[in-house]
Design a protein around this motif. Structure first.
Motif, PDB file in Angstrom:
ATOM      1  N   SER A  82       0.842  -1.054   0.103  1.00  0.00           N
ATOM      2  CA  SER A  82       0.005   0.064  -0.029  1.00  0.00           C
ATOM      3  C   SER A  82       0.926   1.076   0.013  1.00  0.00           C
ATOM      4  CB  SER A  82      -0.840  -0.038   1.347  1.00  0.00           C
ATOM      5  OG  SER A  82      -0.285  -0.063   2.354  1.00  0.00           O
ATOM      6  N   PRO A  83       0.454   2.486  -0.406  1.00  0.00           N
ATOM      7  CA  PRO A  83      -0.802   2.367  -0.857  1.00  0.00           C
ATOM      8  C   PRO A  83      -0.810   2.366  -2.663  1.00  0.00           C
ATOM      9  CG  PRO A  83       0.340   4.450  -0.889  1.00  0.00           C
ATOM     10  CD  PRO A  83       1.040   3.459  -0.262  1.00  0.00           C
ATOM     11  N   ASN A  84       0.125   2.246  -3.295  1.00  0.00           N
ATOM     12  CA  ASN A  84       0.264   1.997  -4.583  1.00  0.00           C
ATOM     13  C   ASN A  84       1.247   1.104  -5.330  1.00  0.00           C
ATOM     14  OD1 ASN A  84       2.322   3.623  -4.189  1.00  0.00           O
ATOM     15  ND2 ASN A  84       1.680   5.530  -5.047  1.00  0.00           N
ATOM     16  N   ASP A  85       1.777   0.253  -4.477  1.00  0.00           N
ATOM     17  CA  ASP A  85       2.823  -0.760  -5.201  1.00  0.00           C
ATOM     18  C   ASP A  85       4.097   0.054  -5.214  1.00  0.00           C
ATOM     19  OD1 ASP A  85       1.222  -2.963  -4.653  1.00  0.00           O
ATOM     20  OD2 ASP A  85       0.280  -2.555  -6.603  1.00  0.00           O
ATOM     21  N   MET A  86       4.533   1.142  -4.918  1.00  0.00           N
ATOM     22  CA  MET A  86       5.645   1.900  -5.015  1.00  0.00           C
ATOM     23  C   MET A  86       6.227   2.061  -3.832  1.00  0.00           C
ATOM     24  SD  MET A  86       5.602   2.279  -8.300  1.00  0.00           S
ATOM     25  CE  MET A  86       6.637   3.887  -8.384  1.00  0.00           C
ATOM     26  N   ASN A  87       7.657   2.106  -3.880  1.00  0.00           N
ATOM     27  CA  ASN A  87       8.535   2.295  -2.678  1.00  0.00           C
ATOM     28  C   ASN A  87       8.211   1.443  -1.392  1.00  0.00           C
ATOM     29  OD1 ASN A  87       9.967   4.368  -4.058  1.00  0.00           O
ATOM     30  ND2 ASN A  87       8.206   5.703  -3.523  1.00  0.00           N
ATOM     31  N   CYS A  88       8.067   0.122  -1.911  1.00  0.00           N
ATOM     32  CA  CYS A  88       7.546  -0.776  -0.564  1.00  0.00           C
ATOM     33  C   CYS A  88       8.343  -0.999   0.436  1.00  0.00           C
ATOM     34  CB  CYS A  88       7.492  -2.300  -1.354  1.00  0.00           C
ATOM     35  SG  CYS A  88       6.049  -2.353  -2.635  1.00  0.00           S
ATOM     36  N   ALA A  89       9.945  -0.810   0.065  1.00  0.00           N
ATOM     37  CA  ALA A  89      10.627  -0.688   1.384  1.00  0.00           C
ATOM     38  C   ALA A  89      10.588   0.212   2.393  1.00  0.00           C
ATOM     39  CB  ALA A  89      12.265  -0.970   0.762  1.00  0.00           C
ATOM     40  N   SER A  90       9.921   1.483   1.905  1.00  0.00           N
ATOM     41  CA  SER A  90       9.946   2.652   2.835  1.00  0.00           C
ATOM     42  C   SER A  90       8.737   2.374   3.725  1.00  0.00           C
ATOM     43  CB  SER A  90       9.735   3.875   2.093  1.00  0.00           C
ATOM     44  OG  SER A  90       8.613   4.135   1.114  1.00  0.00           O
ATOM     45  N   GLY A  91       7.916   1.613   3.564  1.00  0.00           N
ATOM     46  CA  GLY A  91       6.651   1.056   4.471  1.00  0.00           C
ATOM     47  C   GLY A  91       5.914   2.348   4.705  1.00  0.00           C
TER      48      GLY A  91
END
Length: 526
Positions: A82-91
Motif C-alpha cells: 500500500s498505497p500504490n505498489d511503489m517504494n515498498c521498502a519505505s513502508g
C-alpha cells in the motif's frame, strides 16, 4: 503504547479443523475484504485468507498508521504494498478510510505485514491456489543436461523455479557454472548468463532472503565434484537482473570443510541444521542462523543426534525435520529421526518419526504440512514416496494428499509455491544422474493446514555439547531439557526446567513398500 495483549481475531474453521476459505472464487475473480487495524487495533482481520488465482484482496483501514507491505516479517520484498505498489521498502503508512487492492495472478503463499507494527505481530498471509493443469504429477521438460546435487528454489517475485549449482557427473570438472531457470508459463528451461564465483556449488544451502526491499537467492557453502573439501562462501543471485554478487560473510563451519545439512527460511533468516564434516567423516549437530546482509550466529540448541542432508522446512513459527543422514566413518545411512526446532525460543525436541528412513532430499511446506520428497540411499531407497507430516496432530501420512511421483531419485532440486505446485528434476535415479523433470499440480482450491492451533506437545531434549558425533541412537543425553510446543509465541522464551510431557502415540497412514531395485552401492561422495 499498543495493546499487545488484545484478543486475537476469531478464526473460522471448516469441518476438518482447517481455515475456511475466506471468499468464494468466481470465474471473474472474487473480491475478499480484510480489515486493517481491526481486532485490538493492531491486527489484520482476518489475518489469513485463502483465495484462487485471479481473485482480489481489498484491504480497508479502520485505524490509522498502518501499511500493507509484502514479504516475510519484517522484510519487504516489493511484490505489492500500500498505497500504490511503489517504494515498498519505505513502508508508507496510511490513515483510516484508506482502501488498497491487489489481484493475485499466480498461486503461492504471500506473506505481508504492517511496517510500523510488524514487531508486535501485525502480520498476514494470502494463500492463492489454482492456475495450473493437469491435476497430479506430469512430466516436464528435461533439465538442460543431466544433473545432481542442485538446490531447487522457487522465486515468488517472478514465479520461476531455479536449479542452483550442482554437477553433471561425480568426477572433477563437471560442476555447473550457471543457474538453470524453469518458467512454468513457457514450460521451458533456460541456462542463465550469471556465473558462479567458484565451482564449489554442490550440496549448497539456498533460499530467498530480502535485503533493502529486494529479494535474492542466497547460497551458502558447497563442494566441488571429486573434491574432499568444502567452502563456507556465500553469494546471492538476483534472478530479475541475472547477476551474482559475493557476500562477505562466510559460513564458519564451511571454512573447516563442513557441508551444510538441512536448511530453511524463517522470518527472513536462513537456518542451517547439522552438516557433513568431510575430513572427520561424521555428521554434525550445530544450528546456525544467518541474517542478511552479513550476520552469522551459532545457536545454543543443537540437534539431539548429529545428522547431515536433513529434509527441513518451516511451518508457521517452527522448523521441522524428517529423516536425514547418519554419517560415521564417511559411510552414509538413512535415518528416521524427526525434530521440531523453535527458532524464537532456541529449543528443539522430537516429533513422530518419519515412516521410512530417508535423507539427501528436501522437505517442503505445502499447505501447512511438511512434505518429504523421496530420496535416500539405503536400500530400498532411493524412493519416489512422499511422506506428509501434519503438525497439528503429530502424525504422518504416505502419498496423500501429495501422491508418489514417478521416478525414484535422491539429491535432486525440488521446491513448491506453497499451495498448488511442486517441481522436481534431475538427481540420481537411482544411481546414474538424470535430467527428467516432474511437476505436481493440486487440482481445485487448496485449504492450508492451520499451524497456530496445534495440540500435540513434544518434549525436546537439549544436547549439552556442540561436538559433532555420529550415532544411530535417537535419544539425546538427558542432562538438560527444555520444552517446545507447536503453539507459536510472539515473545521468545526458553526454559531449562526439566519437563516430562506425555506424548500420545502417533499414528501413520499405512503405506506401500517401495519396490527394491538391485544395484551396486557406490562410495559416498559429498
Amino acid at each position: 503504547m499498543p495493546d499487545r495483549k488484545g484478543a486475537p481475531p476469531i478464526r473460522i474453521l471448516d469441518q476438518n479443523g482447517q481455515p475456511a476459505v475466506s471468499g468464494v472464487p468466481s470465474p471473474n475473480g472474487a473480491i475478499v475484504p480484510v480489515e486493517v487495524g481491526g481486532g485490538n487495533g493492531f491486527q489484520f482481520v482476518p489475518d489469513t485468507v485463502n483465495i484462487s488465482v485471479g481473485d482480489t484482496v481489498q484491504w480497508t483501514w479502520s485505524t490509522s498508521g498502518h501499511s500493507v507491505t509484502s514479504g516475510l516479517p519484517c522484510a519487504a520484498d516489493s511484490q505489492y504494498c500500500s498505497p500504490n505498489d511503489m517504494n515498498c521498502a519505505s513502508g508508507v503508512l496510511s490513515n483510516s478510510g484508506t482502501v488498497y487492492t491487489h489481484t493475485f495472478s499466480q498461486s503461492g503463499s504471500y506473506s505481508y505485514f504492517c511496517a510500523s507494527h510488524c514487531v508486535i505481530g501485525m502480520t498476514g498471509v494470502v494463500n492463492v491456489s489454482g492456475g495450473c493443469a493437469p491435476s497430479g504429477w506430469s512430466a516436464g521438460p528435461a533439465l538442460p543436461m543431466v544433473g545432481v546435487r542442485l538446490v531447487g528454489v522457487y522465486f515468488q517475485a517472478n514465479g520461476n523455479f531455479y536449479g542452483m549449482g550442482g554437477r553433471s557427473a561425480d568426477t572433477a570438472g563437471n560442476d555447473f557454472m550457471h543457474p538453470f531457470e524453469y518458467n512454468p508459463n513457457s514450460n521451458s528451461w533456460t541456462t542463465k548468463s550469471a556465473t558462479y564465483p567458484d565451482n564449489q556449488v554442490n550440496n549448497m544451502a539456498c533460499g530467498v532472503l530480502a535485503e533493502s526491499g529486494t529479494p535474492y537467492i542466497y547460497c551458502v557453502g558447497g563442494s566441488a565434484a571429486g573434491a574432499t573439501t568444502a567452502t563456507g562462501r556465500v553469494f546471492r543471485y538476483n534472478p530479475v537482473t541475472d547477476t551474482i554478487s559475493p557476500v562477505a560473510a562466510p559460513w564458519p563451519p564451511g571454512v573447516t570443510n563442513i557441508l551444510p545439512g538441512g536448511f530453511t527460511i524463517f522470518q527472513n533468516k536462513l537456518y542451517i541444521l547439522g552438516g557433513f564434516d568431510i575430513p572427520g567423516g561424521v555428521a554434525t549437530n550445530q544450528i546456525w542462523e544467518f541474517t542478511p546482509p552479513t550476520s552469522w550466529v551459532q545457536k545454543a540448541a543443537v540437534l539431539p543426534v548429529a545428522r547431515g542432508y536433513i529434509p527441513t522446512t518451516t511451518i508457521g513459527t517452527l522448523i521441522y525435520t524428517g529423516g536425514g543422514a547418519a554419517i560415521s566413518g564417511g559411510a552414509i545411512t538413512d535415518a528416521t529421526d524427526s525434530f521440531v526446532y523453535n527458532p524464537m525460543a532456541d529449543t528443539i525436541g522430537t516429533i513422530a518419526s518419519i515412516p521410512r528412513a530417508t535423507g539427501e532430499t528436501r522437505a517442503l511446506n505445502f499447505n501447512g504440512r511438511m512434505v518429504v520428497m523421496g530420496g535416500g540411499r539405503t536400500a530400498p531407497n532411493p524412493s519416489n514416496e512422499v511422506d506428509v507430516y501434519s503438525p497439528g496432530t503429530n502424525t504422518w501420512a504416505v502419498n496423500t494428499p501429495v501422491p508418489a511421483f514417478v521416478t525414484a531419485r535422491r539429491n535432486f532440486p525440488t521446491d513448491t509455491d506453497g499451495t498448488t505446485r511442486i517441481w522436481l528434476a534431475g538427481g540420481y535415479a537411482p544411481t546414474a544422474p538424470t535430467a527428467s523433470m516432474e511437476r505436481f499440480c493440486a487440482g481445485g482450491p487448496a485449504t492450508p493446514t492451520p499451524t497456530a492451533t496445534a495440540t500435540a506437545t513434544h518434549t525436546p531434549t537439549a544436547t549439552p555439547t556442540a561436538t559433532a558425533t555420529a550415532t544411530h541412537t535417537p535419544t539425546a543425553t538427558p542432562t538438560a531439557t527444555a520444552t517446545a510446543t507447536h503453539t507459536p509465541t510472539a515473545t521468545p522464551t526458553a526454559t531449562h526446567t526439566p519437563t516430562a510431557t506425555p506424548t500420545g502415540t502417533p499414528s501413520a497412514t499405512p503405506r506401500s513398500t517401495p519396490t527394491p531395485r538391485p544395484r551396486p552401492t557406490p562410495p559416498p561422495r559429498p
